[in-house]
Scaffold this motif. Sequence first.
Motif, PDB file in Angstrom:
ATOM      1  N   ALA A  84       0.831  -1.134   0.135  1.00 15.23           N
ATOM      2  CA  ALA A  84      -0.092   0.069   0.176  1.00 15.23           C
ATOM      3  C   ALA A  84       1.013   1.100  -0.137  1.00 15.23           C
ATOM      4  O   ALA A  84       0.651   2.265  -0.603  1.00 15.23           O
ATOM      5  N   GLY A  85       2.060   1.272   0.689  1.00 11.40           N
ATOM      6  CA  GLY A  85       2.779   2.333   0.951  1.00 11.40           C
ATOM      7  C   GLY A  85       3.545   2.618  -0.430  1.00 11.40           C
ATOM      8  O   GLY A  85       3.448   3.974  -0.939  1.00 11.40           O
ATOM      9  N   ASN A  86       4.028   1.744  -1.098  1.00  4.29           N
ATOM     10  CA  ASN A  86       4.309   1.858  -2.523  1.00  4.29           C
ATOM     11  C   ASN A  86       3.544   2.376  -3.561  1.00  4.29           C
ATOM     12  O   ASN A  86       3.906   3.343  -4.353  1.00  4.29           O
ATOM     13  N   ILE A  87       2.297   1.889  -3.491  1.00  5.72           N
ATOM     14  CA  ILE A  87       1.159   2.508  -4.390  1.00  5.72           C
ATOM     15  C   ILE A  87       0.847   3.898  -4.098  1.00  5.72           C
ATOM     16  O   ILE A  87       0.927   4.650  -4.894  1.00  5.72           O
ATOM     17  N   ALA A 100      11.171  22.209  -8.464  1.00  8.56           N
ATOM     18  CA  ALA A 100      12.158  21.258  -8.109  1.00  8.56           C
ATOM     19  C   ALA A 100      12.057  19.886  -8.806  1.00  8.56           C
ATOM     20  O   ALA A 100      12.965  19.104  -8.977  1.00  8.56           O
ATOM     21  N   GLY A 101      10.695  19.850  -9.281  1.00  7.29           N
ATOM     22  CA  GLY A 101      10.288  18.496  -9.754  1.00  7.29           C
ATOM     23  C   GLY A 101       9.041  17.780  -9.136  1.00  7.29           C
ATOM     24  O   GLY A 101       8.604  18.212  -8.282  1.00  7.29           O
ATOM     25  N   LYS A 102       8.930  16.449  -9.558  1.00  7.57           N
ATOM     26  CA  LYS A 102       7.775  15.857  -8.836  1.00  7.57           C
ATOM     27  C   LYS A 102       8.417  14.641  -8.066  1.00  7.57           C
ATOM     28  O   LYS A 102       7.844  14.109  -7.138  1.00  7.57           O
ATOM     29  N   ALA A 103       9.548  14.208  -8.309  1.00  7.19           N
ATOM     30  CA  ALA A 103      10.370  13.159  -7.593  1.00  7.19           C
ATOM     31  C   ALA A 103      11.283  13.867  -6.551  1.00  7.19           C
ATOM     32  O   ALA A 103      11.296  13.466  -5.281  1.00  7.19           O
ATOM     33  N   ARG A 104      12.032  14.741  -6.952  1.00 13.40           N
ATOM     34  CA  ARG A 104      13.235  15.001  -5.996  1.00 13.40           C
ATOM     35  C   ARG A 104      12.581  15.836  -4.389  1.00 13.40           C
ATOM     36  O   ARG A 104      13.131  15.311  -3.436  1.00 13.40           O
ATOM     37  N   PRO A 105      11.469  16.494  -4.573  1.00 14.01           N
ATOM     38  CA  PRO A 105      11.089  17.033  -3.175  1.00 14.01           C
ATOM     39  C   PRO A 105      10.774  15.922  -2.270  1.00 14.01           C
ATOM     40  O   PRO A 105      10.878  15.896  -0.897  1.00 14.01           O
ATOM     41  N   LEU A 106      10.301  14.563  -2.803  1.00 16.24           N
ATOM     42  CA  LEU A 106       9.978  13.633  -1.870  1.00 16.24           C
ATOM     43  C   LEU A 106      11.200  12.944  -1.162  1.00 16.24           C
ATOM     44  O   LEU A 106      11.206  12.213  -0.224  1.00 16.24           O
ATOM     45  N   LEU A 107      12.434  13.315  -1.905  1.00 20.43           N
ATOM     46  CA  LEU A 107      13.397  12.640  -1.351  1.00 20.43           C
ATOM     47  C   LEU A 107      13.906  13.375  -0.105  1.00 20.43           C
ATOM     48  O   LEU A 107      14.363  12.585   0.793  1.00 20.43           O
ATOM     49  N   LEU A 108      13.679  14.701  -0.234  1.00 21.27           N
ATOM     50  CA  LEU A 108      13.786  15.278   1.069  1.00 21.27           C
ATOM     51  C   LEU A 108      12.873  14.775   2.265  1.00 21.27           C
ATOM     52  O   LEU A 108      13.230  14.672   3.585  1.00 21.27           O
ATOM     53  N   VAL A 109      11.657  14.593   1.736  1.00 15.19           N
ATOM     54  CA  VAL A 109      10.583  14.214   3.012  1.00 15.19           C
ATOM     55  C   VAL A 109      11.090  12.738   3.454  1.00 15.19           C
ATOM     56  O   VAL A 109      10.749  12.319   4.500  1.00 15.19           O
ATOM     57  N   SER A 110      11.750  11.982   2.482  1.00 15.99           N
ATOM     58  CA  SER A 110      12.345  10.652   3.191  1.00 15.99           C
ATOM     59  C   SER A 110      13.235  10.823   4.337  1.00 15.99           C
ATOM     60  O   SER A 110      13.406   9.805   5.150  1.00 15.99           O
ATOM     61  N   THR A 162      10.793   5.193  -4.663  1.00 17.76           N
ATOM     62  CA  THR A 162       9.974   5.369  -5.564  1.00 17.76           C
ATOM     63  C   THR A 162      10.598   6.779  -6.480  1.00 17.76           C
ATOM     64  O   THR A 162      10.455   6.873  -7.644  1.00 17.76           O
ATOM     65  N   SER A 163      10.921   7.780  -5.674  1.00 18.40           N
ATOM     66  CA  SER A 163      11.191   9.053  -6.375  1.00 18.40           C
ATOM     67  C   SER A 163      12.809   8.738  -7.036  1.00 18.40           C
ATOM     68  O   SER A 163      13.061   9.266  -8.069  1.00 18.40           O
TER      69      SER A 163
END
Length: 647
Positions: A84-87, A100-110, A162-163
Amino acid sequence: MEEKKQKKSLFETPLLSTKVKSANAKIFPEGGLGYFIGPTLALLANSILSGYLNMYMTNVLNINSWAKTFFTLLPVISVIFVVAGNILVGRLMDRCKTKAGKARPLLLVSIPLSILALLILFTFAPGVGDISTNKSTQTVTLVMLALGYNLWFAVAYPFYYTSHAALVNLSTRNSKDRSLLATISNATALAAMGLCSMVLPFFLRFLFITDDNGVTNAVASQNAWRVFVIALIVITAIGVLIEYFFTRERITEESFANKLLDNRKKAEPISKQAKACFKDKFWWIIIIFFFLYQLGGMLKNVSQLYYCQAMFEGELPNGTMGHSTDIGGGFHGTLSIIGAIPTALGMVIAWPLATKIGKGKAILYGAVLSVIGGAIGFIAPTNFYVVTTSFVIKALGSTPAMYLSLALLADILDHQEAVHGFRTDGFTMTIYGAIMAGMTGIATGILNGMLGLTGYNAEQNIIATPAIQEAMKWIFIGGETICYAVIVIIFIFMGVEKFTAIDKRAIEMNHKAEAAAEGVEYVVPATKLEAEEKEAEAAAEEARKAELKKKCEKKGLNFEEQEAAYQKMLSEKQAAQEAKKQAAEAKKAAALKAKAEKEAAFTEEQKAEIAKKAELKAKKKAEKEAAALEEFNKLRQKNNQPVLEQE
């Protein structure tokens, strides 16, 4: 007024803006830092958790002796949350729209999520001093483990991975640059895994501290892990930050710059995709294959250290021969290093083999070799040399599956598009992602269940009894061998590649019909891609010149001289490539000439025999193609699609 309403993005500030200013992707700093060093450091924590968290729970927390059911069910039940988390993270990324993009900001969240998960798993949990008898300590420990485990595998890691996995496709439209970044990115997973499985095992004595008799000192080991995890947190954070600052989503930036809208045709509903997949025997074969391939591989990976610890003796600190985690780690590391050789070799031979006999047959024959390798391991499972031979043969046999399976899946998706008139990527990749993400938990659950049943207890040095050895033999050697045996059987029926040429014709026919219905000119995909590539190369060349001018102005250099030097270097490189190409063509021409001269020397009877064989071969090929077309058209008719005529 409109400008006042638009808030300046946080990612446009100097603090969070990308450090990559080049319009074109380059080996350094983008490739070297953003796609290799950063991801390698960031992926290290997950590799260590996947490989050693379970042994931390058994050898340090001794959880399998006082919470067997929890120990077995935790990784299995957590699969639901992991999938579920991956989806959910994938969908969140699709909705993330920043400069900054659609993927790169999520790197910071991680980063904060990863820090919190690691602290919960190793630092916030109570000490192990009285854990075997104190019920309240046990309860808090189990809560912390369940929370930390799922926070890492179902939340923090999906936010990162995923990012990370999406960055190559979002980096640039230039296929050459993208291929370069993809090659570097693929190496990061091997680098992180290599550090974890080939280097760390030789230093396990510092994490799983034992006494002179090889018995684990739980308190000392827990303290060592707590220090180690602080270092791991720092490494992970640094790695993610390096990846964030030294990558760039040029394709996402384009949509902001040009305010582009996505006018592409919407995908078919998931229910319709699922219905098409469930009727396709090739889809079922490849999905079952992925299930077995991942299950067998994970059973081998999660049990390897336990197997080496149980099967191979070494000299203990007290001078006697015995078993310990430290000794097992040495064998584990050596086995991994040797096993990496056929994996690297397979990278070279997999595609030439597939070109010659087909991807399906290459995987089939490789699976047969893996079964043979597994059978060798059963001959003497406590003999390191026999087990190494078995391991190497299995690793070599698995390489076609490793390198060709996704390409074969692409063939199946193309076949479905040709038969049904729509693609099933959305549903299929969801199932594929669920298998890839969830199988580690399933395999770990199986291992943990067997450890509980066989009475494994590191605290009492019960790590190498006959029952444990038998269980580890069947999980480490038997699990993967059985999975490959089933793959051999099902891949006998894998015949999607016979439709490849027909599928391409049908898809092109469908696209022409769609273009005509919409009143637009149909452009052959290859022609369109070629034009886009030329356009991208031209834009890249203009960007290079602009950067060089800027550099010359800043450093007081002569632009014409610098450009001339670059063009000279480029012409020399092109001349070397042309010379290499001409040499290859000359070699090919010489081979054809030699063949022609050899055939000219044949007698008339020999020539007639050769011509007869060639005619017979061509006839069989034509019959196979006609049968495949007939079968294909029956499928098209069932799905209300126009039939394809014989060429």
